[in-house]
Write a protein that holds these residues in place. Structure first.
Motif, PDB file in Angstrom:
ATOM      1  N   SER A 231       0.834  -1.204   0.000  1.00 58.19           N
ATOM      2  CA  SER A 231       0.000   0.000   0.000  1.00 58.19           C
ATOM      3  C   SER A 231       0.868   1.253   0.000  1.00 58.19           C
ATOM      4  CB  SER A 231      -0.921   0.003   1.221  1.00 58.19           C
ATOM      5  OG  SER A 231      -0.167   0.193   2.407  1.00 58.19           O
ATOM      6  N   VAL A 232       0.263   2.393  -0.376  1.00 55.40           N
ATOM      7  CA  VAL A 232       0.990   3.655  -0.395  1.00 55.40           C
ATOM      8  C   VAL A 232       1.501   4.037   0.999  1.00 55.40           C
ATOM      9  CG1 VAL A 232       0.790   6.137  -0.837  1.00 55.40           C
ATOM     10  CG2 VAL A 232      -0.212   4.492  -2.438  1.00 55.40           C
ATOM     11  N   PRO A 233       0.679   3.939   2.062  1.00 51.93           N
ATOM     12  CA  PRO A 233       1.193   4.279   3.397  1.00 51.93           C
ATOM     13  C   PRO A 233       2.382   3.419   3.819  1.00 51.93           C
ATOM     14  CG  PRO A 233      -1.199   4.239   3.420  1.00 51.93           C
ATOM     15  CD  PRO A 233      -0.775   3.681   2.095  1.00 51.93           C
ATOM     16  N   LEU A 289      -2.466   1.155  -5.479  1.00 56.49           N
ATOM     17  CA  LEU A 289      -3.504   2.076  -5.003  1.00 56.49           C
ATOM     18  C   LEU A 289      -4.770   1.299  -4.666  1.00 56.49           C
ATOM     19  CD1 LEU A 289      -3.090   4.976  -7.594  1.00 56.49           C
ATOM     20  CD2 LEU A 289      -2.280   4.934  -5.218  1.00 56.49           C
ATOM     21  N   ASP A 294      -9.939   6.969  -3.214  1.00 54.47           N
ATOM     22  CA  ASP A 294     -10.050   7.516  -1.869  1.00 54.47           C
ATOM     23  C   ASP A 294      -9.975   9.040  -1.939  1.00 54.47           C
ATOM     24  OD1 ASP A 294      -8.575   8.536   0.749  1.00 54.47           O
ATOM     25  OD2 ASP A 294      -9.550   6.635   1.266  1.00 54.47           O
ATOM     26  N   GLU A 296      -9.639  11.397   0.352  1.00 49.53           N
ATOM     27  CA  GLU A 296      -8.577  12.042   1.120  1.00 49.53           C
ATOM     28  C   GLU A 296      -7.220  11.850   0.455  1.00 49.53           C
ATOM     29  OE1 GLU A 296      -6.821  12.125   5.709  1.00 49.53           O
ATOM     30  OE2 GLU A 296      -8.604  10.938   5.213  1.00 49.53           O
ATOM     31  N   LEU A 297      -6.986  10.638  -0.070  1.00 46.54           N
ATOM     32  CA  LEU A 297      -5.725  10.386  -0.757  1.00 46.54           C
ATOM     33  C   LEU A 297      -5.635  11.254  -2.008  1.00 46.54           C
ATOM     34  CD1 LEU A 297      -3.106   8.781  -1.007  1.00 46.54           C
ATOM     35  CD2 LEU A 297      -4.396   6.981  -2.186  1.00 46.54           C
ATOM     36  N   THR A 298      -6.758  11.419  -2.701  1.00 47.30           N
ATOM     37  CA  THR A 298      -6.782  12.276  -3.894  1.00 47.30           C
ATOM     38  C   THR A 298      -6.441  13.726  -3.526  1.00 47.30           C
ATOM     39  OG1 THR A 298      -8.453  10.864  -4.939  1.00 47.30           O
ATOM     40  CG2 THR A 298      -8.206  13.118  -5.786  1.00 47.30           C
ATOM     41  N   LYS A 299      -6.996  14.222  -2.415  1.00 45.45           N
ATOM     42  CA  LYS A 299      -6.720  15.595  -1.978  1.00 45.45           C
ATOM     43  C   LYS A 299      -5.257  15.780  -1.631  1.00 45.45           C
ATOM     44  CE  LYS A 299      -8.279  19.048   1.375  1.00 45.45           C
ATOM     45  NZ  LYS A 299      -9.215  19.331   2.511  1.00 45.45           N
ATOM     46  N   ILE A 300      -4.680  14.785  -0.925  1.00 43.93           N
ATOM     47  CA  ILE A 300      -3.261  14.861  -0.560  1.00 43.93           C
ATOM     48  C   ILE A 300      -2.408  14.902  -1.826  1.00 43.93           C
ATOM     49  CG2 ILE A 300      -1.354  13.585   0.495  1.00 43.93           C
ATOM     50  CD1 ILE A 300      -3.360  12.518   2.560  1.00 43.93           C
ATOM     51  N   ALA A 301      -2.755  14.089  -2.804  1.00 47.79           N
ATOM     52  CA  ALA A 301      -1.989  14.038  -4.054  1.00 47.79           C
ATOM     53  C   ALA A 301      -2.070  15.364  -4.799  1.00 47.79           C
ATOM     54  CB  ALA A 301      -2.496  12.889  -4.918  1.00 47.79           C
ATOM     55  N   TRP A 304       0.092  17.841  -2.967  1.00 46.17           N
ATOM     56  CA  TRP A 304       1.498  17.462  -3.178  1.00 46.17           C
ATOM     57  C   TRP A 304       1.960  17.901  -4.565  1.00 46.17           C
ATOM     58  CZ3 TRP A 304       3.460  11.799  -1.973  1.00 46.17           C
ATOM     59  CH2 TRP A 304       4.857  11.800  -1.985  1.00 46.17           C
TER      60      TRP A 304
END
Length: 316
Positions: A231-233, A289, A294, A296-301, A304
């Motif tokens: 996973s990414v985390p 992925l 997800d 939240e993951l999309t927002k973080i990306a 970034w």
């Protein structure tokens, strides 16, 4: 009769067990039917190489072959009636039956070795020496039954750890066999006396082993290679993940900042080699992925990419 097994494997007569095994693996890989489909010459070569290794790989058979007691097909060599040195046609005193035989020349005496001439049953003696057609007095020597061949597909785990399997023959017989630890693709197991019947005894059953492709592991020499989803985390922060092995799952530590394509090595979890030592299992990390996007993951990306742009592609 088969060719000299040493010539088939391309090894000297002084070759040790490891050298024989390495030579067999190399040739079996080169001439395996899966790699030479439709090539009859390669198929025949593969069969001869397998039979040669089956004979020389067995310490007892090899000793008998080197001593001239069996031929390249594993059959006992007939040495004549005398049993003593020379050309095998005459025993001591010029008799083809040897001095201890009732036919030996003992100065014209009807006795030889304590046996009386009139006590000898000629039909029994001739029946043992010659194959009887229609009863007695036949032509030609007794024949051993022919060998039968079959192919057995096994799992990679069975090739590594060994297993017990039951096979069925076309005549309805079933037989339990033992797959040895470290079995090789193309290896031939010989079961004595399980072939076709004959006057001098049954032939053998020759079972060629074929290792099935595995859904997870791919073989590269003595090593096994697999893709391990991460996973990414876990890739960013590091973590513990469960990874499959031929003996069952184990826990691996993923280093922080790992990228796809990074490889972790699990020593001694691969295939047994020519010396019996096992290769390694190579776990290739694949950052994966979530199947469902997800938010939240999309927002973080997005943040970034906007604030910390970078390109993983190196310029030439």
């Amino acid at each position: 009769m088969a060719q000299d097994p040493y010539l088939e494997l391309g090894v000297p007569r002084t070759a040790n067990a490891d050298e024989l095994r390495r030579a067999f693996r190399k040739l079996a890989k080169q001439y395996h039917p899966d790699k030479n489909q439709g090539n009859k010459a390669a198929e025949e070569k593969f069969k001869r190489v397998s039979a040669a290794f089956d004979l020389l790989g067995d310490e007892d058979k090899r000793k008998k072959f080197d001593a001239g007691e069996i031929d390249a097909d594993g059959r006992e060599i007939y040495r004549g009636f005398g049993g003593g040195g020379g050309n095998g046609n005459a025993g001591p005193g010029g008799s083809p039956f040897g001095q201890g035989s009732p036919f030996g020349q003992g100065g014209g005496s009807a006795r030889s070795g304590g046996a009386q001439f009139e006590d000898v049953d000629f039909s029994d003696i001739l029946g043992e020496m010659f194959g009887a057609r229609g009863g007695r007095g036949g032509g030609g020597f007794s024949q051993r039954g022919g060998d039968v061949r079959t192919k057995l597909d096994i799992d990679l785990e069975e090739a590594i750890a060994g297993a017990k399997r039951r096979i069925a023959f076309s005549d309805g017989r079933t037989l339990d066999i033992t797959i040895p630890k470290g079995a090789a693709d193309g290896q031939v197991l010989r079961l004595k006396g399980q072939g076709s019947p004959g006057r001098a005894g049954a032939g053998d059953a020759l079972i060629e082993l074929a290792i099935r492709p595995h859904p997870v592991f791919k073989r590269e020499g003595d090593n096994l290679v697999m893709d391990l989803p991460v996973s990414v985390p876990d890739a960013v922060l590091g973590g513990k993940v469960e990874a499959p092995t031929p003996e069952g799952p184990v826990t691996l530590s993923i280093p922080a900042g790992s990228n796809s394509g990074s490889t972790l090595r699990l020593k001694g979890r691969g295939m047994p080699g020519a010396t019996g030592k096992r290769g390694d299992l190579m776990a290739r990390l694949m950052i994966t992925l979530p199947e469902t996007p997800d938010a939240e993951l999309t927002k973080i990306a997005q943040t970034w990419r906007a604030e910390r742009p970078y390109s993983p592609r190196r310029r030439p």
